[in-house]
Write a protein that holds these residues in place. Structure first.
Motif, PDB file in Angstrom:
ATOM      1  N   LYS A 114      42.962 -83.683  98.504  1.00 24.43           N
ATOM      2  CA  LYS A 114      43.206 -82.270  98.232  1.00 24.43           C
ATOM      3  C   LYS A 114      44.505 -81.767  98.844  1.00 24.43           C
ATOM      4  O   LYS A 114      45.099 -80.809  98.351  1.00 24.43           O
ATOM      5  N   GLY A 115      44.964 -82.398  99.919  1.00 25.21           N
ATOM      6  CA  GLY A 115      46.187 -81.939 100.569  1.00 25.21           C
ATOM      7  C   GLY A 115      47.467 -82.444  99.929  1.00 25.21           C
ATOM      8  O   GLY A 115      48.565 -82.016 100.319  1.00 25.21           O
ATOM      9  N   CYS A 116      47.368 -83.329  98.946  1.00 21.08           N
ATOM     10  CA  CYS A 116      48.574 -83.849  98.288  1.00 21.08           C
ATOM     11  C   CYS A 116      49.268 -82.702  97.562  1.00 21.08           C
ATOM     12  O   CYS A 116      48.638 -81.974  96.790  1.00 21.08           O
ATOM     13  N   PRO A 117      50.581 -82.506  97.771  1.00 20.92           N
ATOM     14  CA  PRO A 117      51.268 -81.342  97.191  1.00 20.92           C
ATOM     15  C   PRO A 117      51.554 -81.447  95.703  1.00 20.92           C
ATOM     16  O   PRO A 117      52.088 -80.522  95.106  1.00 20.92           O
ATOM     17  N   HIS A 118      51.210 -82.576  95.086  1.00 19.23           N
ATOM     18  CA  HIS A 118      51.456 -82.743  93.645  1.00 19.23           C
ATOM     19  C   HIS A 118      50.265 -83.473  93.029  1.00 19.23           C
ATOM     20  O   HIS A 118      49.342 -83.906  93.727  1.00 19.23           O
ATOM     21  N   ASP A 119      50.286 -83.604  91.705  1.00 18.00           N
ATOM     22  CA  ASP A 119      49.180 -84.231  90.977  1.00 18.00           C
ATOM     23  C   ASP A 119      49.465 -85.673  90.572  1.00 18.00           C
ATOM     24  O   ASP A 119      48.657 -86.286  89.874  1.00 18.00           O
ATOM     25  N   THR A 145      33.205 -70.182  87.240  1.00 14.79           N
ATOM     26  CA  THR A 145      32.631 -71.299  86.494  1.00 14.79           C
ATOM     27  C   THR A 145      33.219 -72.624  86.976  1.00 14.79           C
ATOM     28  O   THR A 145      32.495 -73.606  87.189  1.00 14.79           O
ATOM     29  N   LYS A 146      34.531 -72.661  87.179  1.00 14.54           N
ATOM     30  CA  LYS A 146      35.162 -73.884  87.671  1.00 14.54           C
ATOM     31  C   LYS A 146      34.728 -74.193  89.101  1.00 14.54           C
ATOM     32  O   LYS A 146      34.593 -75.359  89.483  1.00 14.54           O
ATOM     33  N   ALA A 147      34.489 -73.150  89.893  1.00 14.52           N
ATOM     34  CA  ALA A 147      34.141 -73.346  91.305  1.00 14.52           C
ATOM     35  C   ALA A 147      32.837 -74.104  91.469  1.00 14.52           C
ATOM     36  O   ALA A 147      32.619 -74.758  92.502  1.00 14.52           O
ATOM     37  N   ARG A 148      31.972 -74.046  90.467  1.00 13.53           N
ATOM     38  CA  ARG A 148      30.694 -74.771  90.545  1.00 13.53           C
ATOM     39  C   ARG A 148      30.908 -76.262  90.714  1.00 13.53           C
ATOM     40  O   ARG A 148      30.041 -76.963  91.250  1.00 13.53           O
ATOM     41  N   PHE A 149      32.048 -76.771  90.253  1.00 11.53           N
ATOM     42  CA  PHE A 149      32.262 -78.213  90.245  1.00 11.53           C
ATOM     43  C   PHE A 149      33.290 -78.665  91.289  1.00 11.53           C
ATOM     44  O   PHE A 149      33.722 -79.817  91.275  1.00 11.53           O
ATOM     45  N   VAL A 150      33.672 -77.779  92.177  1.00  7.70           N
ATOM     46  CA  VAL A 150      34.513 -78.176  93.301  1.00  7.70           C
ATOM     47  C   VAL A 150      33.625 -78.887  94.323  1.00  7.70           C
ATOM     48  O   VAL A 150      32.570 -78.359  94.698  1.00  7.70           O
ATOM     49  N   PRO A 151      33.993 -80.088  94.771  1.00  4.96           N
ATOM     50  CA  PRO A 151      33.193 -80.744  95.814  1.00  4.96           C
ATOM     51  C   PRO A 151      32.998 -79.810  97.005  1.00  4.96           C
ATOM     52  O   PRO A 151      33.952 -79.164  97.453  1.00  4.96           O
ATOM     53  N   LYS A 152      31.783 -79.710  97.507  1.00  8.39           N
ATOM     54  CA  LYS A 152      31.457 -78.726  98.529  1.00  8.39           C
ATOM     55  C   LYS A 152      32.341 -78.830  99.756  1.00  8.39           C
ATOM     56  O   LYS A 152      32.719 -77.816 100.352  1.00  8.39           O
ATOM     57  N   ASP A 195      35.362 -79.593  99.848  1.00 12.09           N
ATOM     58  CA  ASP A 195      36.726 -79.154  99.525  1.00 12.09           C
ATOM     59  C   ASP A 195      36.806 -77.661  99.211  1.00 12.09           C
ATOM     60  O   ASP A 195      37.899 -77.109  99.080  1.00 12.09           O
ATOM     61  N   LEU A 196      35.644 -77.012  99.072  1.00  6.06           N
ATOM     62  CA  LEU A 196      35.619 -75.628  98.601  1.00  6.06           C
ATOM     63  C   LEU A 196      36.410 -74.661  99.480  1.00  6.06           C
ATOM     64  O   LEU A 196      37.178 -73.841  98.946  1.00  6.06           O
ATOM     65  N   PRO A 197      36.284 -74.701 100.817  1.00  6.76           N
ATOM     66  CA  PRO A 197      37.056 -73.760 101.642  1.00  6.76           C
ATOM     67  C   PRO A 197      38.566 -73.906 101.441  1.00  6.76           C
ATOM     68  O   PRO A 197      39.287 -72.901 101.350  1.00  6.76           O
ATOM     69  N   TYR A 198      39.027 -75.132 101.331  1.00 10.27           N
ATOM     70  CA  TYR A 198      40.470 -75.370 101.136  1.00 10.27           C
ATOM     71  C   TYR A 198      40.955 -74.723  99.845  1.00 10.27           C
ATOM     72  O   TYR A 198      41.967 -74.010  99.824  1.00 10.27           O
ATOM     73  N   TYR A 199      40.236 -74.968  98.745  1.00  9.16           N
ATOM     74  CA  TYR A 199      40.682 -74.446  97.458  1.00  9.16           C
ATOM     75  C   TYR A 199      40.505 -72.932  97.352  1.00  9.16           C
ATOM     76  O   TYR A 199      41.272 -72.258  96.659  1.00  9.16           O
ATOM     77  N   ALA A 200      39.507 -72.394  98.025  1.00 14.86           N
ATOM     78  CA  ALA A 200      39.316 -70.945  98.016  1.00 14.86           C
ATOM     79  C   ALA A 200      40.513 -70.248  98.656  1.00 14.86           C
ATOM     80  O   ALA A 200      41.018 -69.240  98.139  1.00 14.86           O
ATOM     81  N   ILE A 201      40.968 -70.795  99.778  1.00 12.11           N
ATOM     82  CA  ILE A 201      42.138 -70.218 100.460  1.00 12.11           C
ATOM     83  C   ILE A 201      43.384 -70.371  99.605  1.00 12.11           C
ATOM     84  O   ILE A 201      44.182 -69.441  99.456  1.00 12.11           O
ATOM     85  N   ARG A 202      43.552 -71.548  99.003  1.00 17.25           N
ATOM     86  CA  ARG A 202      44.740 -71.782  98.192  1.00 17.25           C
ATOM     87  C   ARG A 202      44.775 -70.877  96.973  1.00 17.25           C
ATOM     88  O   ARG A 202      45.820 -70.335  96.607  1.00 17.25           O
TER      89      ARG A 202
END
Length: 298
Positions: A48-53, A136-143, A145-152
């Protein structure tokens, strides 16, 4: 490792019609997908911390493969599906990684005219918040990883409030160096580079395209597992192309069935760039997209 040809991965740059194609395919009997737009958070689990895809296949282990297996199996069991269709635009930047994680799936590589794709992408960079879409997308974020993506995500939306261009801080597939480009280039040039990176990165393993950065020793995907399709061709003759895709999946579809399923498909978005880009924007975008040589369908 068992061959997993019950997985169909749609590959395409953002705003290239990948949503449309997925939504048509899941109307076929025994074909299903996730009840959300994309699962990029799932593919990026553990990175999740990788700055690119542009994720590296070298670091893929059995733990990540097992994690992805569970996600695909969940869809197959929930919808009693023989085929699971996955569409995440960021996968266009990392096809070898997808191969390493998901096994030898089948692929549809959908390419839209770069000018029109960029014109459409610019609208998404500045689109208002769709809370239902996000939840809807948030349902499938690994638990984990959720705090990281919520902040981002909160930062991306907050950035729009102070941005001179009234855009989010990031949208769509993230190529290497994209953050620097966003600091120094007009948004339309970044969107054009984004499209070009997606198409070129996907074209190398899927169609054998070569570039200065690719090695002749890089493995490609077996051509029998790849269906290449131009967006413009599809929207002009959708029933014909949906029949071909159904055949690709081993699911016969009659002309009348294909016509019924594709009756909402329209070519009205062809030429979008001419209607929405200024002459200055169009010139800057054209210089970038014309560097990508796209073949016609075989």
């Amino acid at each position: 490792m068992a061959v997993k040809l019950n997985r169909l991965i749609i590959i395409g740059a953002g705003r290239s019609g990948t949503n449309m194609l997925r939504d048509l395919l899941v109307q076929l009997e025994g074909v299903a997908t996730w009840p959300c737009d994309e699962i990029n958070y799932v593919w990026r689990h553990g990175q999740k911390g990788c700055p690119h895809d542009e994720l590296d296949p070298a670091g893929v282990g059995e733990g990540l493969r097992a994690f992805l297996d569970r996600q695909f199996d969940w869809v197959a069991k929930r919808y009693d599906a023989q085929w699971v269709v996955e569409k995440t635009c960021a996968n266009s930047l990392r096809v070898p990684f997808v191969e390493a994680v998901a096994g030898p799936a089948k692929y549809v590589f959908l390419v839209r005219d770069g000018m029109d794709a960029v014109a459409s992408a610019l609208e998404r960079w500045k689109a208002p918040l769709d809370l239902g879409y996000v939840l809807t997308k948030a349902r499938f974020v690994p638990k984990t990883d959720l705090p990281y993506y919520a902040i981002r995500y909160a930062w991306q939306r907050a950035y729009k409030l102070v941005s001179r261009e009234k855009r989010v801080s990031s949208w769509g597939p993230r190529y290497r160096g994209m953050d620097e480009d966003l600091r120094t280039l007009p948004l339309e040039e970044v969107a054009a580079r984004q499209w070009a990176a997606c198409v070129q990165k996907a074209g190398q393993p899927l169609l054998g395209w070569k570039s200065e950065s690719s090695s002749s020793n890089e493995p490609g995907v077996d051509p029998s597992r790849v269906h290449y399709l131009r967006y413009e061709s599809f929207v002009r003759e959708p029933a014909h192309h949906l029949q071909a895709l159904a055949h690709f999946l081993g699911k016969p579809l009659s002309p009348s069935q294909a016509t019924t399923l594709t009756q909402s498909v329209s070519p009205h978005s062809i030429g979008k760039a001419q209607k929405t880009l200024t002459p200055e924007q169009a010139e800057r975008v054209r210089k970038i997209v014309e560097t990508v040589k796209i073949p016609e369908e075989g």
